[in-house]
Scaffold this motif. Structure first.
Motif, short mmCIF file in Angstrom:
data_model
loop_
_atom_site.label_atom_id
_atom_site.label_comp_id
_atom_site.label_asym_id
_atom_site.label_seq_id
_atom_site.Cartn_x
_atom_site.Cartn_y
_atom_site.Cartn_z
N GLN A 66 0.85 -1.18 0.00
CA GLN A 66 0.00 0.00 0.00
C GLN A 66 0.88 1.23 0.00
N LYS A 67 0.52 2.20 -0.81
CA LYS A 67 1.28 3.45 -0.88
C LYS A 67 1.10 4.20 0.44
N ARG A 68 2.20 4.53 1.08
CA ARG A 68 2.19 5.28 2.34
C ARG A 68 3.11 6.47 2.21
N ILE A 69 2.93 7.43 3.11
CA ILE A 69 3.73 8.64 3.10
C ILE A 69 4.84 8.51 4.13
N GLY A 70 6.08 8.76 3.71
CA GLY A 70 7.22 8.64 4.60
C GLY A 70 7.85 9.99 4.91
N ARG A 71 9.07 9.91 5.37
CA ARG A 71 9.82 11.13 5.71
C ARG A 71 9.95 12.03 4.49
N ASP A 72 9.83 13.32 4.73
CA ASP A 72 9.91 14.34 3.67
C ASP A 72 8.83 14.17 2.60
#
Length: 172
Positions: A66-72
């Motif tokens: 699943q596409k997730r949001i990470g650092r920056d």
């Protein structure tokens, strides 16, 4: 002259902070790598057993990305063992089209309390959090950290409001 001295002291303190900050991240990354390798090595039999159970009960694929949001704000594929039936998206659409109460529940929190899309082994994996073991691969790749906030999907970013920038400073 005193002003120049104060300025140089301040600069030296700032440099110490930066060095301390860098060494913290080097230590944290080293810990993430070593810990993840150990977990993956020692739990390899569990990975094999879980994979086999999923294959037997519901077929391929074993993993869910699943596409997730990470650092920056970087987007990455968060790995998990698949806990839902292969036709889960179609089933969800049918359920929500037929049942306005479930639609309201879904809109409120993007979850269903008694989700019929989850296969029996998936229910156990979720309750025990074993479905998240493959995320140690994400940790090895540097996309996540062993300790950090939970990885969010893009739609959840709105909930953080002005604090989203604080979240984006850390690896999930």
């Amino acid at each position: 002259m005193l002003y120049a001295y104060d300025s140089s002291v301040k600069q030296e303190l700032e440099l110490r902070k930066v060095r301390h900050f860098r060494s913290y991240f080097v230590f944290k990354r080293t810990f993430d790598i070593v810990f993840s390798i150990l977990v993956l090595f020692f739990l390899l039999p569990a990975f094999a057993a879980i994979s086999l159970c999923i294959l037997i009960s519901d077929g391929r694929p074993v993993f869910y990305r699943q596409k997730r949001i990470g650092r920056d704000g970087r987007v990455f594929d968060c790995l998990k063992f698949r806990t839902m039936r292969r036709d889960a998206d179609r089933l969800l659409k049918e359920l929500l089209d037929r049942n306005p109460v479930l639609l309201q529940e879904w809109r409120a929190c993007q979850k269903l309390r008694d989700d019929p899309r989850i296969h029996p082994i998936g229910r156990f994996l979720r309750v025990s959090s074993l479905d998240e073991l493959p995320q140690f691969v994400n940790v090895l790749k540097g996309e996540m950290s062993v300790v950090g906030p939970r990885p969010i999907v893009e739609d959840e970013m709105v909930r953080y409001g002005e604090r989203i920038n604080d979240y984006l400073l850390m690896k999930p």
